[in-house]
Write an enzyme that holds these catalytic residues in place. Structure first.
Site, PDB file in Angstrom:
ATOM      1  N   CYS A   1       6.464 -40.092 141.630  1.00 44.60           N
ATOM      2  CA  CYS A   1       7.610 -39.191 141.794  1.00 44.60           C
ATOM      3  C   CYS A   1       8.281 -38.839 140.472  1.00 44.60           C
ATOM      4  CB  CYS A   1       8.621 -39.810 142.750  1.00 44.60           C
ATOM      5  SG  CYS A   1       9.277 -41.399 142.182  1.00 44.60           S
TER       6      CYS A   1
ATOM      7  N   GLU B   1      14.608 -42.041 148.240  1.00 41.95           N
ATOM      8  CA  GLU B   1      14.206 -41.542 146.937  1.00 41.95           C
ATOM      9  C   GLU B   1      13.466 -40.227 147.177  1.00 41.95           C
ATOM     10  OE1 GLU B   1      12.118 -43.713 143.450  1.00 41.95           O
ATOM     11  OE2 GLU B   1      10.552 -42.687 144.566  1.00 41.95           O
TER      12      GLU B   1
END
Length: 295
Positions: free
Chosen positions: A60, A26
């Site tokens: 994020c 990710e």
């Protein structure tokens, strides 16, 4: 795993490739937040401040910067100040709900970004506590460091654009973000409540990834955490899928297993030599057929 960005992600994948180890990455990014002039500034400020300063901005999928007109910026700044005061009080450093920066290295990096543009809200720091106040920057240039790397901290730059087209072009000239947020009361921006794309601009956000209001994206992340949907976006930002069963599938190697009862042995006699002319003709027909024939 979340290595932070493409540069470190390439190092991780190169190391894993030597051992043929499967990797699901990710990768973070600069998540844009477009605010249309027809929005209620306080509603936008509440949602953006909550998501930007949650865990001191160290998530994020947090909005990384705002794109709006100068007129909306003037209305948005006092609304952001009210939202920050509502969430963290007059002294955010004493708030039990505001986190601290994860490491000294990241604290120093973030403190250096405060020199970009002009501080409109916040800007206070405390190195001994690794504390950085919820901050809003204005007058930022796109060439400055705060606009060239993922911030991953409680700093929110505001960039001015004159139109939706200009905002789309600004985003399109950069790497694909992990998430994209659009606030508007117009059906030409983002998605309507039914999830249907509408208007002349309907394909613009889609080409950049996922266009969503912040509450919709939070709901999507919670669904992924609950295992209802895999967490996955563009190929550059995420390699594979994860969360719940999807994590298990990502690191599972599916193999075929054929169970053949012994009672079918007589049917297999045609596979064994010697082959008669009739058997060869039958096998030629079976192998020439496009369908798979298992005996």
């Amino acid at each position: 795993m979340s290595p932070g960005g493409p540069r470190v992600g390439k190092v991780v994948m190169a190391a894993a490739a030597k051992h043929l180890t499967p990797v699901t990455l990710e990768l973070g990014g600069k998540n844009p937040c477009y605010v249309d002039d027809n929005c209620d500034p306080q509603t936008v400020a509440n949602r953006v401040a909550f998501f930007r300063y949650f865990n001191s901005g160290q998530t994020c999928v947090a909005p990384d910067y705002i794109l709006c007109s100068p007129e909306m910026q003037a209305r948005l700044l006092p609304a952001l100040q009210r939202a920050i005061t509502r969430f963290y009080g007059e002294d955010p450093q004493s708030s039990p709900d505001l986190g601290r920066i994860i490491s000294e290295k990241n604290f120093q990096r973030l403190r250096g970004l405060l020199s970009c543009g002009h501080v409109a809200i916040g800007g206070q720091t405390d190195e001994s506590d690794r504390y950085i106040a919820p901050t809003v920057l204005v007058g930022v240039q796109e060439t400055e460091p705060v606009m060239r790397e993922e911030i991953f901290g409680p700093i929110l730059p505001i960039m001015n654009v004159r139109s939706l087209d200009e905002a789309i072009e600004f985003i399109r000239c950069r790497e694909k973000p992990l998430a994209l947020y659009a606030f508007s009361n117009s059906s030409q921006v983002g998605l309507d409540r039914g999830g249907n794309n509408r208007g002349a601009q309907k394909g613009a956000w889609q080409r950049r990834g996922a266009a969503s209001r912040s509450w919709q994206h939070v709901a999507g992340q919670l669904s992924a955490l609950a295992g209802a949907a895999p967490a996955r976006t563009t190929r550059q930002q995420r390699n594979g899928s994860y969360h719940s069963k999807f994590s298990f599938d990502a690191f599972s190697h599916h193999r075929a297993c054929l169970l053949c009862p012994s009672g079918l042995e007589k049917l297999k006699d045609i596979l064994y030599s010697p082959f008669s002319a009739c058997t060869q003709q039958l096998l030629s027909w079976a192998l020439g057929n496009q369908r798979c024939l298992l005996l």
